[in-house]
Design a protein around this motif. Structure first.
Motif, PDB file in Angstrom:
ATOM      1  N   SER A  15      51.200  29.771  45.968  1.00 26.11           N
ATOM      2  CA  SER A  15      51.284  31.162  46.640  1.00 26.11           C
ATOM      3  C   SER A  15      50.446  32.313  45.644  1.00 26.11           C
ATOM      4  N   VAL A  16      49.985  31.927  44.459  1.00 30.98           N
ATOM      5  CA  VAL A  16      49.183  32.837  43.732  1.00 30.98           C
ATOM      6  C   VAL A  16      47.817  32.250  43.958  1.00 30.98           C
ATOM      7  N   VAL A  17      46.964  32.972  44.670  1.00 36.74           N
ATOM      8  CA  VAL A  17      45.768  32.577  45.186  1.00 36.74           C
ATOM      9  C   VAL A  17      44.675  33.462  44.312  1.00 36.74           C
ATOM     10  N   PRO A  18      43.926  32.516  43.662  1.00 34.39           N
ATOM     11  CA  PRO A  18      42.768  33.009  42.852  1.00 34.39           C
ATOM     12  C   PRO A  18      41.878  33.947  43.858  1.00 34.39           C
ATOM     13  N   PRO A  19      41.513  35.106  43.139  1.00 31.02           N
ATOM     14  CA  PRO A  19      40.454  35.657  44.085  1.00 31.02           C
ATOM     15  C   PRO A  19      39.189  34.893  43.940  1.00 31.02           C
ATOM     16  N   GLN A  20      38.343  35.198  45.263  1.00 24.86           N
ATOM     17  CA  GLN A  20      37.354  34.348  45.495  1.00 24.86           C
ATOM     18  C   GLN A  20      36.042  34.663  44.656  1.00 24.86           C
ATOM     19  N   GLN A  21      36.093  36.207  44.351  1.00 26.19           N
ATOM     20  CA  GLN A  21      35.126  36.752  43.289  1.00 26.19           C
ATOM     21  C   GLN A  21      36.023  37.482  42.169  1.00 26.19           C
ATOM     22  N   GLY A  22      36.596  36.780  41.618  1.00 25.99           N
ATOM     23  CA  GLY A  22      37.341  37.696  40.602  1.00 25.99           C
ATOM     24  C   GLY A  22      36.639  38.567  39.341  1.00 25.99           C
ATOM     25  N   VAL A  23      37.377  39.524  39.044  1.00 28.75           N
ATOM     26  CA  VAL A  23      36.490  40.406  38.010  1.00 28.75           C
ATOM     27  C   VAL A  23      36.685  39.845  36.776  1.00 28.75           C
ATOM     28  N   THR A  24      35.568  39.647  35.928  1.00 26.25           N
ATOM     29  CA  THR A  24      35.635  39.241  34.736  1.00 26.25           C
ATOM     30  C   THR A  24      35.438  40.093  33.501  1.00 26.25           C
ATOM     31  N   THR A  25      35.239  41.205  33.777  1.00 24.81           N
ATOM     32  CA  THR A  25      34.926  42.271  32.904  1.00 24.81           C
ATOM     33  C   THR A  25      36.317  43.195  33.085  1.00 24.81           C
ATOM     34  N   VAL A  26      36.835  43.402  31.861  1.00 25.82           N
ATOM     35  CA  VAL A  26      37.923  44.580  31.982  1.00 25.82           C
ATOM     36  C   VAL A  26      37.948  45.652  30.825  1.00 25.82           C
ATOM     37  N   ASP A  27      38.695  46.618  30.705  1.00 22.78           N
ATOM     38  CA  ASP A  27      38.439  47.727  29.865  1.00 22.78           C
ATOM     39  C   ASP A  27      39.089  46.972  28.460  1.00 22.78           C
ATOM     40  N   PRO A  28      38.245  47.154  27.357  1.00 23.69           N
ATOM     41  CA  PRO A  28      38.648  46.465  26.160  1.00 23.69           C
ATOM     42  C   PRO A  28      39.953  47.155  25.597  1.00 23.69           C
ATOM     43  N   GLU A  29      40.393  48.256  26.094  1.00 26.93           N
ATOM     44  CA  GLU A  29      41.580  48.864  25.691  1.00 26.93           C
ATOM     45  C   GLU A  29      42.888  48.183  26.442  1.00 26.93           C
ATOM     46  N   PRO A  30      43.645  47.428  25.698  1.00 25.30           N
ATOM     47  CA  PRO A  30      44.730  46.707  26.360  1.00 25.30           C
ATOM     48  C   PRO A  30      45.828  47.631  26.922  1.00 25.30           C
ATOM     49  N   SER A  31      46.251  47.197  28.152  1.00 24.21           N
ATOM     50  CA  SER A  31      47.344  48.128  28.677  1.00 24.21           C
ATOM     51  C   SER A  31      47.866  47.286  29.710  1.00 24.21           C
ATOM     52  N   VAL A  32      49.099  47.647  30.281  1.00 28.04           N
ATOM     53  CA  VAL A  32      49.989  46.815  31.471  1.00 28.04           C
ATOM     54  C   VAL A  32      50.510  47.884  32.239  1.00 28.04           C
ATOM     55  N   GLU A  33      50.243  48.062  33.567  1.00 31.95           N
ATOM     56  CA  GLU A  33      50.731  49.226  34.277  1.00 31.95           C
ATOM     57  C   GLU A  33      51.472  48.330  35.438  1.00 31.95           C
ATOM     58  N   PHE A  34      52.895  48.929  35.799  1.00 28.74           N
ATOM     59  CA  PHE A  34      53.396  48.590  36.937  1.00 28.74           C
ATOM     60  C   PHE A  34      53.646  49.750  37.732  1.00 28.74           C
ATOM     61  N   ASP A  35      52.909  49.408  39.145  1.00 29.26           N
ATOM     62  CA  ASP A  35      52.950  50.688  40.068  1.00 29.26           C
ATOM     63  C   ASP A  35      54.045  50.369  41.153  1.00 29.26           C
ATOM     64  N   GLU A  95      43.099  40.457  41.445  1.00 31.67           N
ATOM     65  CA  GLU A  95      41.755  40.710  41.537  1.00 31.67           C
ATOM     66  C   GLU A  95      41.065  39.992  40.306  1.00 31.67           C
ATOM     67  N   LEU A  96      41.872  39.974  39.129  1.00 30.51           N
ATOM     68  CA  LEU A  96      41.162  39.330  38.006  1.00 30.51           C
ATOM     69  C   LEU A  96      40.981  37.744  38.058  1.00 30.51           C
ATOM     70  N   GLU A  97      39.895  37.352  37.428  1.00 33.45           N
ATOM     71  CA  GLU A  97      39.686  35.993  37.311  1.00 33.45           C
ATOM     72  C   GLU A  97      40.726  35.157  36.540  1.00 33.45           C
ATOM     73  N   PRO A  98      41.404  34.278  36.843  1.00 34.38           N
ATOM     74  CA  PRO A  98      42.587  33.720  35.944  1.00 34.38           C
ATOM     75  C   PRO A  98      42.366  33.388  34.412  1.00 34.38           C
ATOM     76  N   ASP A  99      41.205  32.939  34.137  1.00 34.11           N
ATOM     77  CA  ASP A  99      40.820  32.680  32.869  1.00 34.11           C
ATOM     78  C   ASP A  99      40.547  33.995  32.105  1.00 34.11           C
ATOM     79  N   THR A 100      39.967  34.948  32.724  1.00 30.17           N
ATOM     80  CA  THR A 100      39.876  36.502  32.297  1.00 30.17           C
ATOM     81  C   THR A 100      41.389  37.084  31.939  1.00 30.17           C
ATOM     82  N   LEU A 101      42.246  36.886  32.974  1.00 28.68           N
ATOM     83  CA  LEU A 101      43.712  37.399  32.839  1.00 28.68           C
ATOM     84  C   LEU A 101      44.228  36.694  31.733  1.00 28.68           C
ATOM     85  N   TRP A 102      44.301  35.332  31.550  1.00 35.59           N
ATOM     86  CA  TRP A 102      45.103  34.972  30.577  1.00 35.59           C
ATOM     87  C   TRP A 102      44.371  34.885  29.120  1.00 35.59           C
ATOM     88  N   ASP A 103      43.125  35.028  28.919  1.00 36.77           N
ATOM     89  CA  ASP A 103      42.668  35.485  27.751  1.00 36.77           C
ATOM     90  C   ASP A 103      43.097  36.861  27.188  1.00 36.77           C
TER      91      ASP A 103
END
Length: 577
Positions: free
Chosen positions: A317-337, A401-409
């Motif tokens: 039920s957790v489907v990886p994106p076909q073209q996931g984002v691999t670059t993120v903001d270096p400043e760590p943050s978590v937002e619940f909207d 939208e994040l590539e799973p490996d990028t998210l878990w890193d």
């Protein structure tokens, strides 16, 4: 499903299968010529005293037999290699698919069933492949070739073949039809035995603490008895097959001798031809017997293949994106909207309209009563499951939208149940960073307040850890799990009630060391004790899945009744203690 599973996983081994077919074909054809050669020796050699013919034909029979043996050995060898490779590939496919499952799919199947499907079920289908490689080709060729050679020898006895094959096929078909449902039921009961045994081994301390050994023995005995009962019924039907085949074989042999003797007396059939005919009839019935072996395995293998197919065809039920984002903001943050989450089939959502932001350099604490949805909220961040509505963003990007490996890193998770793997202290700590050196491991242990007890061990970092970490205490397990997350050095740390097994003094030292080491990281802490999170930069108070308070400890003591109730209940408990 069985055919689909075989075609998909046997495709790489087509050259081996072709070789098996060729070897089986040559060996079977050689076997079919032996009775006619034997008849030649009897009718044309022994009967006329032609010893030269006897020796020549005998040498030919010896060469044919030798060729048959070599072909049979080769076919079994390559058939076994194909079956073993097939089993390996299926186990790998099932394992990889299970690793892709979210918590939802894992709960639907259950760990015991998944273990059974990847072990016992795969073995049953693997055995079908092995039997197919050694018998599937030989049986039909022997049957068809035996019929042709028998008719070539004598047409007058052909009605015996028709009667014997039809009666035997009808009897075996009836038996197999009864075996299928029993095998299907048996696989389910193997799951139950596996589940009960796994629960008892995992919870052995609880069983002993409450003196429940007799009840647990009774529970296992019931599951075991159910499995045994079903296996006995299937076994009885299976045991009936071989006497049926042997009965038909013996009755048919007597019939050939009875009716064939009359034809010999009348001069319509030679003694050697009658012996050859009897041999061909036995070969035909033996081919039916070989097919019987296949039919014994086929019902159970079909059930097992369907169970394996259920796993392989279940999409996460957790489907990886076909073209996931691999670059993120270096400043760590978590937002619940405006996040809402519901489990499938649930009447009410677990979380409703949750909105907050956790930033780098801050500690965000989540507190609430049991069942408020704290662990579920934390599980949405690493995508253990996906939100029903709203969005969760890590470093400014939606986790979907994040590539799973990028998210878990970006994340370092310390779960509520601190689980350690079989190995050593070092191998468990390097789970987060395989390239970490010993100095980094000791630094992480020092921060996690685990250095002292590790240095006391004779092997220190090479100290053996049992499965699940059962050879260390609960508090030591938690500290090693925290050290494992620290070795990874992520931008965001997720602590799911990870300090519950620590005493107050150790808890305080650990939090102080963490604050100094992770001052730029985003810290999200789920906790039960107010003392653990009172100094957090912001505290989220959950009640029935909704945010009912948001602020610092002092602010919540003024305007959040739920938080005040939690604080007062813990103070009262401490005073009573």
């Amino acid at each position: 499903m069985l055919v689909k599973l075989l075609l998909s996983h046997l495709r790489p081994y087509r050259p081996w299968l072709l070789l098996v077919v060729v070897l089986q074909l040559i060996g079977t054809m050689a076997n079919l010529f032996l009775p006619s050669l034997n008849a030649t020796i009897v009718d044309e050699g022994v009967a006329t005293g032609n010893t030269t013919l006897v020796w020549q034909t005998g040498l030919i029979m010896l060469a044919v037999s030798f060729a048959q043996i070599l072909c049979q050995i080769g076919s079994v060898f390559f058939g076994a290699r194909t079956a073993m490779a097939f089993g390996r590939d299926v186990r790998t496919s099932v394992f990889n698919r299970v690793l892709s499952f979210s918590a939802r799919e894992l709960n639907e199947f259950g760990a015991p069933s998944l273990i059974t499907r990847n072990t016992n079920d795969v073995v049953q289908v693997q055995m079908l492949v092995l039997m197919s490689c050694t018998m599937l080709v030989a049986a039909p060729i022997t049957m068809v070739g035996g019929v042709i050679m028998a008719l070539r020898t004598d047409v007058g006895l052909s009605w015996l073949i028709v009667v014997a094959v039809v009666v035997l096929a009808a009897a075996i078909g009836g038996i197999v039809s009864q075996m299928g449902p029993q095998f299907r039921l048996m696989q389910g009961r193997i799951d139950v035995v596996n589940r009960v045994l796994r629960e008892q081994i995992t919870g052995i301390r609880v069983v002993r603490a409450f003196v429940r050994e007799p009840q647990e023995v009774e529970r296992f005995d019931k599951a075991n008895a159910d499995l045994t009962h079903t296996a006995k019924i299937a076994g009885r039907w299976m045991a009936l097959m071989f006497p049926t085949v042997m009965l038909m074989m013996n009755v048919s042999s007597v019939a050939v001798l009875w009716f064939g003797a009359r034809r010999v007396v009348d001069g319509q059939l030679g003694v050697g031809d009658m012996m050859a005919y009897l041999t061909y009839l036995v070969q035909i019935l033996m081919s039916v017997m070989m097919a019987t072996f296949m039919l014994v395995i086929l019902p159970r293998a079909t059930v097992c293949a369907n169970r394996i197919g259920e796993v392989l065809e279940t999409d996460s039920s957790v489907v990886p994106p076909q073209q996931g984002v691999t670059t993120v903001d270096p400043e760590p943050s978590v937002e619940f909207d405006d996040v809402t989450f519901s489990y499938p089939g649930a009447d009410e959502p677990v979380l409703r309209n949750v909105t907050f932001t956790a930033r780098g350099g801050q500690t965000t604490a989540i507190i609430g009563s049991t069942g408020a949805g704290k662990s579920t909220l934390l599980g949405l961040i690493p995508r253990l499951f996906d939100v029903t509505s709203g969005s969760v963003r890590v470093n400014g990007v939606d986790v979907r939208e994040l590539e799973p490996d990028t998210l878990w890193d970006q994340l370092g998770l310390v779960p509520q149940k601190a689980y350690l793997f079989t190995g050593t202290v070092a191998s468990n700590l390097r789970y987060g960073n395989p390239d970490a050196d010993d100095e980094e491991l000791w630094a992480a242990l020092r921060i996690a307040q685990a250095e002292d007890f590790v240095r006391e061990k004779d092997d220190q970092l090479e100290t053996e850890i049992a499965q699940g970490g059962t050879n260390v205490s609960g508090g030591q397990r938690q500290r090693l799990a925290i050290a494992r997350a620290l070795v990874a050095k992520p931008g965001t740390y997720l602590f799911d009630d990870s300090f519950s097994a620590l005493d107050v003094a150790t808890d305080a030292r650990l939090r102080a060391a963490l604050a100094a080491e992770t001052r730029t990281a985003c810290m999200i802490v789920v906790a039960q004790r107010v003392s653990t999170i009172r100094h957090a930069d912001q505290i989220i108070v959950l009640e029935d899945g909704e945010v009912v308070g948001h602020g610092t400890h002092d602010q919540l003591l003024v305007d959040c009744p739920t938080y005040i109730e939690i604080v007062e209940s813990q103070l009262a408990a401490e005073a009573t203690a």
